[in-house]
Design a protein around this motif. Structure first.
Motif, PDB file in Angstrom:
ATOM      1  N   ASP A 151       0.698  -1.225  -0.024  1.00  0.00           N
ATOM      2  CA  ASP A 151       0.042   0.102  -0.113  1.00  0.00           C
ATOM      3  C   ASP A 151       0.752   1.264  -0.109  1.00  0.00           C
ATOM      4  N   LYS A 273       0.642  -4.733   2.325  1.00  0.00           N
ATOM      5  CA  LYS A 273      -0.497  -4.872   1.703  1.00  0.00           C
ATOM      6  C   LYS A 273      -1.522  -4.774   3.069  1.00  0.00           C
ATOM      7  N   ASP A 274      -2.424  -4.138   3.097  1.00  0.00           N
ATOM      8  CA  ASP A 274      -3.630  -4.233   3.893  1.00  0.00           C
ATOM      9  C   ASP A 274      -3.228  -4.634   5.386  1.00  0.00           C
ATOM     10  N   ASP A 275      -2.153  -3.814   5.878  1.00  0.00           N
ATOM     11  CA  ASP A 275      -1.784  -4.237   7.209  1.00  0.00           C
ATOM     12  C   ASP A 275      -2.520  -2.901   8.173  1.00  0.00           C
ATOM     13  N   GLY A 276      -3.221  -2.016   7.430  1.00  0.00           N
ATOM     14  CA  GLY A 276      -3.985  -1.058   8.040  1.00  0.00           C
ATOM     15  C   GLY A 276      -3.238   0.425   8.259  1.00  0.00           C
TER      16      GLY A 276
END
Length: 322
Positions: A151, A273-276
């Protein structure tokens, strides 16, 4: 060899003229640093001119609990000697530059203690993959391929530059015809290499001679090749090229190109990715933009023209190549 005193006199005589930002990849043609002095670029480890910021609780609340509870933000950067991006200070160990400065401000907004770790370009991605680093601030270009694994929160624009010897007869490089038949250097595995290879294909399709490409691992080798005439131009990140042209005084910039060749792209903070974490990063960057610390930090490194109006999460990236 140009002396440090000469570099500083050059810096005092004129501001660093940079039209935009760098490529998204580390480049072996890194520019030399200067000693800190009045009127020059501060390369001391103290970095007394570095801006600071207060924590913003509502933005800090966006940080994933595991990171927030730990209280630190582990920041990966190359620190590989490429001023003004991320390089070693005069003590040859403290990492300074525009990249760590932005990262430290973001950590401040998020109320986290920054833990800056210098690493190689390749290891930067591996360490984000593994979770060893929370975020990479290292001149990383957003690409559609990278967005599949990471991200991004954007914070600069991406521009490449053509650099030639000061006494070169080349006055402009704006497109494929201008490099036809030249011998040029570029960093292996970089976005600028992709652009140059595309230009060579266009030249061949048009019946023009392609450029001959040379690869160098060290900045000193690249600039020695320019000075000796073994290459006629170097294609690399705009900030490092402009910095070198100013402080060394023996090269000049003869053209800039968007990071994607014909497509503009962004430089961004990179997370797994998608770790917030990315939303918190973008919110922190936008707070810095609104508060003026962002503009002040770019100005401190003479990179004001690289500014973005807003940090975006996963903005359009450079397209995949076949």
């Amino acid at each position: 060899m140009i002396s440090r005193r000469t570099w500083l006199l050059s810096l005092a005589a004129a501001p660093l003229a940079v039209s935009a930002c760098a490529t998204g990849d580390a480049d072996p043609a890194a520019a030399p640093a200067t000693s800190s002095a009045a009127g020059g670029v501060d390369t001391s480890p103290a970095q007394t001119g570095r801006l600071t910021v207060q924590a913003v609780p509502e933005i800090a609340a966006l940080v994933p609990p595991a990171i927030r509870d730990r209280g630190t933000l582990v920041i990966g950067t190359t620190g590989n000697g490429a001023p003004p991006l991320s390089f070693k200070a005069d003590d040859d160990k403290t990492v300074i530059g525009i990249e760590p400065d932005i990262a430290l401000l973001v950590a401040g907004v998020l109320d986290l203690e920054p833990d800056v770790r210098a690493t190689s370009w390749e290891n930067l991605f591996l360490s984000v993959d593994s979770g060893q680093f929370d975020v990479g601030f290292s001149n990383v270009t957003v690409t559609e391929e990278r967005k599949e694994k990471y991200d991004f929160a954007s914070y600069r624009v991406d521009t490449l530059a053509w650099e030639v010897a000061e006494d070169s007869d080349i006055t402009e490089i704006a497109g494929p015809p201008d490099v036809a038949g030249l011998t040029v250097s570029v960093g292996s595995g970089t976005n600028q290499e992709k652009v140059l290879l595309d230009w060579n294909q266009q030249n061949e399709a048009a019946g023009r001679e392609p450029a001959t490409i040379q690869y160098y691992q060290q900045a000193s080798d690249t600039y020695l090749a320019l000075k000796s005439g073994r290459i006629q131009a170097n294609f690399g990140p705009n900030p490092t090229a402009a910095y070198h042209a100013l402080v060394a005084g023996d090269t000049k910039i003869v053209g800039t190109v968007p990071g994607g060749g014909t497509i503009q792209a962004d430089i961004a903070a990179m997370t797994k990715k998608d770790d917030g974490l990315v939303q918190a990063l973008a919110a922190a960057l936008n707070h810095l933009i609104d508060g003026g610390q962002y503009a002040g930090t770019l100005q401190r490194w003479n990179l004001a023209n690289e500014a973005v109006q807003q940090s975006q999460v996963n903005p359009p990236g450079l397209p995949k190549t076949s």
